[in-house]
Scaffold this active site. Structure first.
Site, PDB file in Angstrom:
ATOM      1  N   ALA A  10      17.123 -24.079 -25.165  1.00  0.00           N
ATOM      2  CA  ALA A  10      16.446 -25.395 -25.736  1.00  0.00           C
ATOM      3  C   ALA A  10      16.058 -24.490 -27.179  1.00  0.00           C
ATOM      4  O   ALA A  10      16.604 -24.818 -28.032  1.00  0.00           O
ATOM      5  CB  ALA A  10      15.921 -25.338 -24.834  1.00  0.00           C
ATOM      6  N   CYS A  11      14.380 -25.236 -27.143  1.00  0.00           N
ATOM      7  CA  CYS A  11      14.089 -24.707 -28.322  1.00  0.00           C
ATOM      8  C   CYS A  11      13.539 -23.495 -29.371  1.00  0.00           C
ATOM      9  O   CYS A  11      13.828 -23.776 -29.939  1.00  0.00           O
ATOM     10  CB  CYS A  11      12.894 -25.589 -28.554  1.00  0.00           C
ATOM     11  SG  CYS A  11      12.714 -27.270 -28.480  1.00  0.00           S
ATOM     12  N   SER A  12      14.312 -22.710 -28.105  1.00  0.00           N
ATOM     13  CA  SER A  12      14.343 -21.308 -28.616  1.00  0.00           C
ATOM     14  C   SER A  12      15.582 -20.912 -29.230  1.00  0.00           C
ATOM     15  O   SER A  12      15.635 -19.210 -29.214  1.00  0.00           O
ATOM     16  CB  SER A  12      13.483 -20.033 -27.632  1.00  0.00           C
ATOM     17  OG  SER A  12      12.594 -20.183 -27.289  1.00  0.00           O
TER      18      SER A  12
END
Length: 384
Positions: free
Chosen positions: A160-162
């Site tokens: 995801a966003c990481s």
């Protein structure tokens, strides 16, 4: 034999692809208002009976106040702003055409390679990290590897966003253990394809962009050591995950085989925003503080924090938790106002656009966080 832990690794170039089209808060709010008013009218009887709740109208002023977002770039805006569609128009491409994520990746990669003083043929590893991939296989990374003319290996990954920071650690590990010599990390985020533009709480959050980094062993770096972008030595990487359903997207290849019906909004981005805010902020503060302690650096010695660009208040609270005070714009630069949340690309956009003014020896932290929950941090020092 050299121990992998003693091998120095550096970021030698970064690149950014920004879509040509941008959507303002005013445009987005007008589109959703038309859609909501029609939907509420079509469901007036159920709303009156209390069997369903009316959809809320958007508030242009609230968007920027709550998030720090003023506009966002998208790959295609007419479909997003069409009240009858509320998603981008992306023409179907044949298998013989370059995929859209590979297409947006190449300009960012070439910019990063130019900064690094490298040619595509020097690249022997490509890692694509992003929230949503356009297909299961073949890997987008392998398509990019082929289009670039790179050698070695390539793979896709999703945290995801990481995804960017997790990809960077994978690149650093590969360089230290000798399985690659020149790694490209690329984050082609078409978040407009998985965002929910039909609901007020979600429609304003995301924007599209693609970032790229070139990562090499420090001894192999060939970029101009006096260049304005500098070489950034990686002093440490740290990753952590902790399961949570508060940010979720259930779209996947098993959907068609599931018995039972899903709410269509389960197949796009959704979150419990208040819980995310309360739980993720202290998690990230603890992560960054712990990581700095592990490498023997005081938070007050960090010149700049390039944080995941999710929400202005989150970034301020996280930086305050690490520093003990609200940071100024120079210490924790924000690109949310122009780009919105570009998922994994956000922290790298901040790094790409806000690093040239730092001096040799200055320390910085690239940090991303998001669904999972997941947190990744990269501690860097400008070498020249």
């Amino acid at each position: 034999m050299v121990s992998p832990s003693t091998v120095s690794v550096s970021i030698t170039g970064t690149g950014l692809f920004t879509p040509a089209e941008s959507i303002s808060n005013a445009e987005l709010a007008a589109s959703l208002s038309a859609s909501v008013e029609r939907w509420n009218g079509e469901h007036a009887d159920e709303i009156a009976a209390g069997t369903i709740a009316p959809r809320d109208l958007p508030d242009e002023a609230f968007i920027e106040k709550a998030s720090g977002i003023a506009s966002r770039y998208v790959m295609e805006k007419s479909g997003v702003l069409d009240p009858d569609r509320m998603r981008p128009h992306l023409p179907l491409r044949s298998e013989d055409e370059l995929g859209i994520q590979a297409e947006m990746s190449l300009p960012a990669i070439h910019e990063a390679l130019e900064q690094a003083g490298r040619r595509p043929s020097d690249v022997d590893a490509v890692i694509v990290g992003c929230s949503n991939l356009q297909r299961a296989y073949p890997a987008v990374a392998i398509e990019i590897q082929n289009a670039l003319g790179a050698g070695g290996w390539a793979f896709d990954m999703n945290v995801a966003c990481s995804s960017a920071t997790f990809s960077i650690q994978n690149a650093v590990d590969a360089l230290r253990n000798g399985t690659a010599n020149c790694v490209v990390v690329v984050n082609p985020e078409i978040t407009s394809g998985h965002n929910n533009f039909e609901l007020r709480d979600h429609h304003f959050i995301f924007g599209d962009a693609c970032t790229a980094l070139v990562i090499e062993r420090t001894d192999d770096a060939v970029a101009d050591r006096g260049g304005s972008h500098g070489r950034w030595d990686v002093l440490g990487t740290k990753l952590a995950t902790q399961f949570s359903n508060n940010i979720r997207n259930d779209f996947g290849f098993l959907n068609g085989s599931e018995d039972g019906e899903r709410d269509e909004h389960e197949l796009v981005f959704r979150q419990n925003g208040q819980s995310v805010f309360k739980e993720v902020c202290p998690l990230v503060v603890k992560h960054i503080t712990g990581h700095l302690g592990e490498v023997g650096i005081e938070a007050t010695d960090v010149r700049r924090f390039w944080l995941h660009q999710a929400n202005l208040k989150m970034n301020q609270l996280i930086a305050k938790g690490v520093l003990g005070r609200i940071p100024d714009a120079d210490e924790a630069p924000v690109i949310l106002d122009q780009y919105a949340n570009t998922s994994s690309a956000g922290s790298v956009i901040a790094f790409h656009r806000h690093r040239d003014d730092l001096e040799a020896g200055d320390l910085g932290v690239i940090c991303s966080f998001g669904a999972g929950y997941s947190v990744g941090s990269i501690i860097v020092r400008r070498a020249n």
